[in-house]
Design an enzyme around this catalytic site. Structure first.
Site, PDB file in Angstrom:
ATOM      1  N   THR A  40      -8.170  13.594  12.422  1.00  0.00           N
ATOM      2  CA  THR A  40      -7.790  15.007  12.424  1.00  0.00           C
ATOM      3  C   THR A  40      -9.050  15.818  12.119  1.00  0.00           C
ATOM      4  O   THR A  40      -9.766  15.498  11.158  1.00  0.00           O
ATOM      5  CB  THR A  40      -6.695  15.268  11.361  1.00  0.00           C
ATOM      6  OG1 THR A  40      -5.554  14.489  11.711  1.00  0.00           O
ATOM      7  CG2 THR A  40      -6.304  16.738  11.292  1.00  0.00           C
ATOM      8  N   ARG A  52       0.100  12.098   0.833  1.00  0.00           N
ATOM      9  CA  ARG A  52       1.503  11.975   1.271  1.00  0.00           C
ATOM     10  C   ARG A  52       2.333  13.143   0.758  1.00  0.00           C
ATOM     11  O   ARG A  52       3.235  13.630   1.438  1.00  0.00           O
ATOM     12  CB  ARG A  52       2.091  10.656   0.758  1.00  0.00           C
ATOM     13  CG  ARG A  52       1.702   9.532   1.654  1.00  0.00           C
ATOM     14  CD  ARG A  52       1.952   8.157   1.133  1.00  0.00           C
ATOM     15  NE  ARG A  52       1.319   7.257   2.088  1.00  0.00           N
ATOM     16  CZ  ARG A  52       1.031   5.991   1.862  1.00  0.00           C
ATOM     17  NH1 ARG A  52       1.328   5.432   0.704  1.00  0.00           N
ATOM     18  NH2 ARG A  52       0.459   5.263   2.794  1.00  0.00           N
ATOM     19  N   PRO A 109      -8.753   1.878  15.968  1.00  0.00           N
ATOM     20  CA  PRO A 109      -7.820   1.656  17.079  1.00  0.00           C
ATOM     21  C   PRO A 109      -6.847   0.495  16.836  1.00  0.00           C
ATOM     22  O   PRO A 109      -5.678   0.567  17.211  1.00  0.00           O
ATOM     23  CB  PRO A 109      -8.756   1.365  18.265  1.00  0.00           C
ATOM     24  CG  PRO A 109     -10.013   2.104  17.938  1.00  0.00           C
ATOM     25  CD  PRO A 109     -10.147   2.018  16.440  1.00  0.00           C
ATOM     26  N   GLU A 143      -0.224   9.501   7.862  1.00  0.00           N
ATOM     27  CA  GLU A 143      -0.303   9.349   6.392  1.00  0.00           C
ATOM     28  C   GLU A 143       0.574   8.174   5.931  1.00  0.00           C
ATOM     29  O   GLU A 143       1.205   8.218   4.888  1.00  0.00           O
ATOM     30  CB  GLU A 143       0.153  10.660   5.727  1.00  0.00           C
ATOM     31  CG  GLU A 143      -0.597  10.980   4.452  1.00  0.00           C
ATOM     32  CD  GLU A 143      -1.855  11.809   4.688  1.00  0.00           C
ATOM     33  OE1 GLU A 143      -2.077  12.282   5.812  1.00  0.00           O
ATOM     34  OE2 GLU A 143      -2.618  11.933   3.731  1.00  0.00           O
ATOM     35  N   GLY A 170      -4.176   0.674  11.832  1.00  0.00           N
ATOM     36  CA  GLY A 170      -3.565   1.902  11.341  1.00  0.00           C
ATOM     37  C   GLY A 170      -2.790   1.609  10.066  1.00  0.00           C
ATOM     38  O   GLY A 170      -3.239   1.882   8.959  1.00  0.00           O
TER      39      GLY A 170
HETATM   40  C1  LIG Z   1      -1.768  13.293  15.133  1.00  0.00           C
HETATM   41  C2  LIG Z   1      -2.323  12.190  14.273  1.00  0.00           C
HETATM   42  C3  LIG Z   1      -3.275  12.487  13.306  1.00  0.00           C
HETATM   43  C4  LIG Z   1      -3.825  11.473  12.518  1.00  0.00           C
HETATM   44  N1  LIG Z   1      -4.823  11.785  11.614  1.00  0.00           N
HETATM   45  C5  LIG Z   1      -5.469  10.774  10.982  1.00  0.00           C
HETATM   46  C6  LIG Z   1      -6.616  11.062  10.173  1.00  0.00           C
HETATM   47  O1  LIG Z   1      -7.039  12.222  10.004  1.00  0.00           O
HETATM   48  N2  LIG Z   1      -7.286  10.016   9.610  1.00  0.00           N
HETATM   49  C7  LIG Z   1      -6.870   8.721   9.762  1.00  0.00           C
HETATM   50  O2  LIG Z   1      -7.507   7.828   9.206  1.00  0.00           O
HETATM   51  N3  LIG Z   1      -5.772   8.427  10.509  1.00  0.00           N
HETATM   52  C8  LIG Z   1      -5.064   9.424  11.126  1.00  0.00           C
HETATM   53  N4  LIG Z   1      -3.977   9.125  11.922  1.00  0.00           N
HETATM   54  C9  LIG Z   1      -3.601   7.735  12.119  1.00  0.00           C
HETATM   55  C10 LIG Z   1      -2.258   7.389  11.496  1.00  0.00           C
HETATM   56  O3  LIG Z   1      -2.373   7.352  10.103  1.00  0.00           O
HETATM   57  C11 LIG Z   1      -1.806   6.064  12.113  1.00  0.00           C
HETATM   58  O4  LIG Z   1      -1.425   6.348  13.457  1.00  0.00           O
HETATM   59  C12 LIG Z   1      -0.646   5.449  11.359  1.00  0.00           C
HETATM   60  O5  LIG Z   1      -1.068   4.993  10.101  1.00  0.00           O
HETATM   61  C13 LIG Z   1       0.001   4.303  12.128  1.00  0.00           C
HETATM   62  O6  LIG Z   1      -0.960   3.400  12.593  1.00  0.00           O
HETATM   63  P1  LIG Z   1      -0.911   2.895  14.109  1.00  0.00           P
HETATM   64  O7  LIG Z   1      -0.811   4.116  14.964  1.00  0.00           O
HETATM   65  O8  LIG Z   1      -2.065   1.990  14.314  1.00  0.00           O
HETATM   66  O9  LIG Z   1       0.445   2.124  14.235  1.00  0.00           O
HETATM   67  P2  LIG Z   1       0.685   0.564  13.877  1.00  0.00           P
HETATM   68  O10 LIG Z   1       0.114   0.270  12.543  1.00  0.00           O
HETATM   69  O11 LIG Z   1       0.226  -0.244  15.025  1.00  0.00           O
HETATM   70  O12 LIG Z   1       2.255   0.517  13.792  1.00  0.00           O
HETATM   71  C14 LIG Z   1       3.101   0.464  14.960  1.00  0.00           C
HETATM   72  C15 LIG Z   1       4.557   0.442  14.493  1.00  0.00           C
HETATM   73  O13 LIG Z   1       4.789  -0.742  13.711  1.00  0.00           O
HETATM   74  C16 LIG Z   1       5.312  -0.377  12.443  1.00  0.00           C
HETATM   75  N5  LIG Z   1       4.787  -1.304  11.439  1.00  0.00           N
HETATM   76  C17 LIG Z   1       3.496  -1.709  11.269  1.00  0.00           C
HETATM   77  N6  LIG Z   1       3.400  -2.558  10.245  1.00  0.00           N
HETATM   78  C18 LIG Z   1       4.646  -2.695   9.733  1.00  0.00           C
HETATM   79  C19 LIG Z   1       5.209  -3.445   8.639  1.00  0.00           C
HETATM   80  N7  LIG Z   1       4.453  -4.190   7.832  1.00  0.00           N
HETATM   81  N8  LIG Z   1       6.542  -3.355   8.427  1.00  0.00           N
HETATM   82  C20 LIG Z   1       7.325  -2.575   9.239  1.00  0.00           C
HETATM   83  N9  LIG Z   1       6.850  -1.846  10.270  1.00  0.00           N
HETATM   84  C21 LIG Z   1       5.536  -1.893  10.499  1.00  0.00           C
HETATM   85  C22 LIG Z   1       4.827   1.038  12.202  1.00  0.00           C
HETATM   86  O14 LIG Z   1       5.661   1.711  11.273  1.00  0.00           O
HETATM   87  C23 LIG Z   1       4.922   1.620  13.599  1.00  0.00           C
HETATM   88  O15 LIG Z   1       6.231   2.036  13.843  1.00  0.00           O
HETATM   89  C24 LIG Z   1      -3.388  10.128  12.685  1.00  0.00           C
HETATM   90  C25 LIG Z   1      -2.407   9.840  13.645  1.00  0.00           C
HETATM   91  C26 LIG Z   1      -1.889  10.840  14.433  1.00  0.00           C
HETATM   92  C27 LIG Z   1      -0.853  10.490  15.478  1.00  0.00           C
END
Ligand SMILES: Cc1cc2nc3c(=O)[nH]c(=O)nc-3n(C[C@H](O)[C@H](O)[C@H](O)COP(=O)(O)OP(=O)(O)OC[C@H]3O[C@@H](n4cnc5c(N)ncnc54)[C@H](O)[C@@H]3O)c2cc1C
Length: 390
Positions: free
Chosen positions: A160, A244, A130, A364, A133
């Site tokens: 997923t 990816r 949570p 991803e 990501g």
């Molecule tokens: C439908 C769906 C399926 C998924 N399936 C899987 C799965 O099977 N397994 C799994 O492990 N995960 C899965 N994910 C998770 C997904 O990989 C994460 O949501 C994603 O990596 C982004 O993490 P976060 O949502 O915590 O966003 P955050 O990391 O909180 O990011 C929030 C925003 O800040 C930006 N940001 C963060 N850090 C930086 C930086 N250093 N520089 C610039 N911008 C930045 C991000 O680009 C984003 O716009 C899934 C997500 C979704 C929505």
């Protein structure tokens, strides 16, 4: 418009033909209802598994299809052109087998891979949490050694196939070292203490179940650890490079599907006494959609061919994911425009394509993270290479 393809063998051409047939007969009749009713199509994955499409890029002696990555990605693209949720599912399943196929011992591979690659079992992978990501090294879920087992406690977000999968590739913390304190485990779906929260209510990709997985003292035999203790993050990250490319191929397929629908509509719909495709202002929109999609396909397959040749491809995989998913967002949005008011209704699938495209810029590794990977590689000055085939 049929996609012109260059594939390395007749076997690959036959595989693509088989995929198109399955997509037409098994996927196309189900997609609209399953997406509208948010139903995960488990039986479709069994069909794809039986047809040998769930383990294509892995070695034949381990139960895979022995196909080059460039062929696997084109198969994935054909699936996603008809049903994006299933394309994503095939890619996720492939990624959940990656750790075992690359870091597992021979004994572990022989024990589990044939069933995983043969399509009997469906996989999921758990990296995100949570609060972690984009920065997976911030994960908190822990595995504590207890005799010949580990006990896993914590939460994995956004999984997923969460609650649907038969096995989970799970990255967890085995020490406090930020990057070298993470290990990788293969956890059976029916393990005691493992449960899924109710599925996330998403904007799109509604036929794909996404759920938070809870690990409440899940006991896993130590021989289910893939690679050495502390090697989990490198295993996850190298899997993500390959994953990816999977998402890039899915995005190319989605864009192609949207372009095909928009083109068919533009030839039928008339305004001012002529089909709208005869208005140059609209025809140029279609031309840009085709240009973007073919460019995204070319980049994706270029990265795949580097991978197939055993060359570094991480930067190219990130570029492919970035370019292909941004293109899918643009092309699906423009497809809605081509259909005018009808495009904005649920009577046509293009509004769904647009909702499905959005998440591809997020999972991803978000597209900001892809830019981070590319810019870091540029700063490091990765040397240009020329490889000669054959
Ligand atoms: C439908 C769906 C399926 C998924 N399936 C899987 C799965 O099977 N397994 C799994 O492990 N995960 C899965 N994910 C998770 C997904 O990989 C994460 O949501 C994603 O990596 C982004 O993490 P976060 O949502 O915590 O966003 P955050 O990391 O909180 O990011 C929030 C925003 O800040 C930006 N940001 C963060 N850090 C930086 C930086 N250093 N520089 C610039 N911008 C930045 C991000 O680009 C984003 O716009 C899934 C997500 C979704 C929505």
């Amino acid at each position: 418009m049929p996609v012109q393809r260059l594939v390395p063998t007749q076997e690959a051409a036959d595989l693509l033909e088989l995929t198109r047939e399955l997509a037409r007969e098994e996927l196309a009749p189900r997609v609209a209802q399953a997406e509208a009713e948010e139903q995960f199509p488990r039986e479709v994955f069994r069909t794809l598994g039986k047809a040998g499409l769930l383990g294509l890029p892995y070695a034949e002696e381990l139960g895979g299809g022995g196909q080059p990555y460039e062929v696997y990605l084109q198969v994935l693209e054909e699936i996603a052109a008809v049903w994006a949720s299933v394309g994503v599912g095939v890619s996720v399943h492939g990624l959940s087998c990656f750790g075992l196929a690359t870091a597992g011992t021979r004994e572990q591979q022989e024990r589990w891979l044939p069933e995983m690659l043969g399509g009997e079992l469906l996989g999921a992978y758990c990296l995100s949490e949570p609060h972690a990501g984009s920065d997976p090294a911030a994960m908190r879920t822990k595995a504590v050694r207890d005799g010949d087992a580990y006990v896993i406690t914590g939460e994995k977000a956004w999984t997923t196939h969460g609650g649907q999968a038969d096995f989970y590739k799970v990255m967890v913390r085995t020490s406090e070292h930020r990057s070298r304190g993470i290990s990788c485990f293969l956890v059976p779906g029916d393990a005691a203490g493992l449960s899924a929260d109710p599925a996330e209510r998403k904007m799109g990709l509604t036929g794909s179940t996404t759920a938070l997985m809870r690990f409440e003292g899940v006991r896993v035999d130590a021989d289910r650890r893939l690679g050495a203790e502390g090697e989990g993050l490198p295993i996850a990250l190298s899997g993500l490079d390959a994953g990816r490319l999977g998402i890039a191929a899915v995005a190319v397929g989605l864009a192609q599907g949207a372009l095909d629908d928009a083109l068919a509509y533009a030839k039928e719909r008339e305004t001012f006494g002529v089909p709208i495709i005869d208005h140059q202002g609209l025809a140029f929109l279609l031309a840009d959609m085709a240009a973007g999609t073919e460019t995204a396909r070319a980049m994706t397959l270029h990265a795949a061919r580097l991978k197939d040749a055993g060359l570094p491809y991480s930067r190219q995989a990130s570029i492919a994911k970035l370019v292909a998913t941004d293109n899918a967002m643009k092309v699906t949005t423009d497809a809605v425009q081509v259909l005018g008011g009808y495009g904005y209704t649920r009577d046509f699938p293009v509004e769904r394509y647009m909702r499905e495209a959005k998440v591809m810029q997020i999972f991803e590794g978000t597209n900001q993270i892809q830019r981070l990977v590319v810019s870091r590689a540029l700063a490091k000055g990765v040397p240009a290479q020329t490889a000669v085939l054959a």
